[in-house]
Design a protein around this motif. Sequence first.
Motif, PDB file in Angstrom:
ATOM      1  N   THR A   1      -5.188  -5.697   2.672  1.00 11.59           N
ATOM      2  CA  THR A   1      -4.043  -5.458   1.796  1.00 11.59           C
ATOM      3  C   THR A   1      -4.385  -5.686   0.326  1.00 11.59           C
ATOM      4  O   THR A   1      -3.625  -5.285  -0.551  1.00 11.59           O
ATOM      5  CB  THR A   1      -2.873  -6.380   2.184  1.00 11.59           C
ATOM      6  OG1 THR A   1      -3.268  -7.757   2.036  1.00 11.59           O
ATOM      7  CG2 THR A   1      -2.462  -6.151   3.640  1.00 11.59           C
TER       8      THR A   1
ATOM      9  N   SER B   1       0.851  -1.192   0.000  1.00 11.02           N
ATOM     10  CA  SER B   1       0.000   0.000   0.000  1.00 11.02           C
ATOM     11  C   SER B   1       0.882   1.235   0.000  1.00 11.02           C
ATOM     12  O   SER B   1       2.062   1.177   0.360  1.00 11.02           O
ATOM     13  CB  SER B   1      -0.924   0.004   1.225  1.00 11.02           C
ATOM     14  OG  SER B   1      -0.184  -0.021   2.423  1.00 11.02           O
TER      15      SER B   1
ATOM     16  N   PRO C   1      -5.939   2.616   0.634  1.00 15.04           N
ATOM     17  CA  PRO C   1      -4.610   2.791   0.030  1.00 15.04           C
ATOM     18  C   PRO C   1      -4.062   1.523  -0.640  1.00 15.04           C
ATOM     19  O   PRO C   1      -2.878   1.461  -0.935  1.00 15.04           O
ATOM     20  CB  PRO C   1      -3.766   3.185   1.234  1.00 15.04           C
ATOM     21  CG  PRO C   1      -4.372   2.420   2.366  1.00 15.04           C
ATOM     22  CD  PRO C   1      -5.852   2.422   2.094  1.00 15.04           C
ATOM     23  N   GLN C   2      -4.908   0.513  -0.828  1.00 21.22           N
ATOM     24  CA  GLN C   2      -4.461  -0.689  -1.524  1.00 21.22           C
ATOM     25  C   GLN C   2      -4.073  -0.344  -2.959  1.00 21.22           C
ATOM     26  O   GLN C   2      -4.549   0.639  -3.521  1.00 21.22           O
ATOM     27  CB  GLN C   2      -5.572  -1.739  -1.514  1.00 21.22           C
ATOM     28  CG  GLN C   2      -5.960  -2.229  -0.132  1.00 21.22           C
ATOM     29  CD  GLN C   2      -7.167  -3.155  -0.152  1.00 21.22           C
ATOM     30  OE1 GLN C   2      -7.486  -3.756  -1.172  1.00 21.22           O
ATOM     31  NE2 GLN C   2      -7.851  -3.271   0.985  1.00 21.22           N
ATOM     32  N   THR C   3      -3.251  -1.177  -3.544  1.00 21.55           N
ATOM     33  CA  THR C   3      -2.737  -0.871  -4.879  1.00 21.55           C
ATOM     34  C   THR C   3      -3.280  -1.805  -5.953  1.00 21.55           C
ATOM     35  O   THR C   3      -2.900  -1.668  -7.121  1.00 21.55           O
ATOM     36  CB  THR C   3      -1.198  -0.936  -4.886  1.00 21.55           C
ATOM     37  OG1 THR C   3      -0.779  -2.217  -4.380  1.00 21.55           O
ATOM     38  CG2 THR C   3      -0.617   0.168  -4.026  1.00 21.55           C
TER      39      THR C   3
END
Length: 415
Positions: free
Chosen positions: A330, A265, A351-353
């Motif tokens: 996550t 993140s 804020p995970q990607t």
Amino acid sequence: MTTEIKAPTFPESVADGTIATWHKQPGEACKRDELLVDIETDKVVLEVVAPADGVVEEIVKAEGETVLSDEVIGRFKEGASGSASADKAETKKEDEPKTEESAPAKSAEDLKVSPAARKMIEENGLDAAAITATGKGGLITKEDVVSHMEQPKATDKPEAAAKATSSQAPEKASLDNLVVGERVEKRVPMTRMRARIAERLLEASQGTAMLTTFNEVNMKPIMELRSQYKELFEKTHNGTRLGFMGFFVKAACEALKRFPAVNASLDGNDIVYHGYQDIGVAVSTDKGLVVPVLRDADAMGIANVEDKIRDFGLRARDGKLGIDDIQGGTFTITNGGVFGSLLSTPILNPPQTAILGMHKIQERPMAVNGQVEILPMMYLALSYDHRLIDGKEAVQFLVTIKDLIEDPARILLEV
């Protein structure tokens, strides 16, 4: 003894809440742990229950008002019962003949109206004096207002029925009982949860370099495995059904171990790599989309995953999810296939990607060893933040998911 009814302690990520519904009004008796009030935050609906047997003595914060963490919203009297005078009045009312001359009409100032009922009366321009009160001590409740508004529907006058229908159009406008040619509209405020969802979607689309890569997976091996073992699985694991999500969660955990950037993140200019896999599973509810999290999903068996997801779904439907259930995560998996979606572009859950999108299983002709076969295929979509994840990693991650699902023995062997 009188005690204060306080709002729950909100976590740091929740600034305040809104009083959604008071289930008990002043003078109403309730039992210990009985639901008193719902408080809506931008993430979940929190419940406040009665601390003991007693009576709601006073409502300090009415429906629609904003409250802070641990703020006093009402007062509760322990050990008390419903108003004795109100009980006597109700008993006397039942014994007396129902005649219009039995009691003088009350003035508007003398009427006792609950906050929710007063709000409905004002919104619909109703005469409070014309509403029959059924609450304790002559209190006009929200249900009384609804019953009063529904009365014209039972009459033979189409004009009255049409007027009642237009005056109380629900939040999701129904076309039932509408007169042909009517154009009904109703303006309602957006709920805090829906507003927060909209805010996060805009944040994801405007604040990330989001791309999506696609692939397709042959679901035949998983479907055959499921068909072969579903009865034994359900019997062995106390009624837990074997679905597809358990396989995808386990496949995602294995793929995340191989590609740590997909499990990371972003925190400002810092990259936070997580040494664990907390998988969020998107769940649709009447109030909006929520994403409860499977903590340490890599350490869970498929049966535990399926059981936990089912529990999340039931609790989300009933509004029983807590803030702890939906915080963190996550990586996220969303399954639009349950609604019939064939292909979509899932939006990141900051804020995970990265986020994995599953879709509808549909039979399609596929070339297998030079021959055409009809196979149950599913499109997979991986949306990712290009600021952290390169296209090569994203594609390889998705191919890993595909390989594990098409050969489920690899999930067990971790190869």
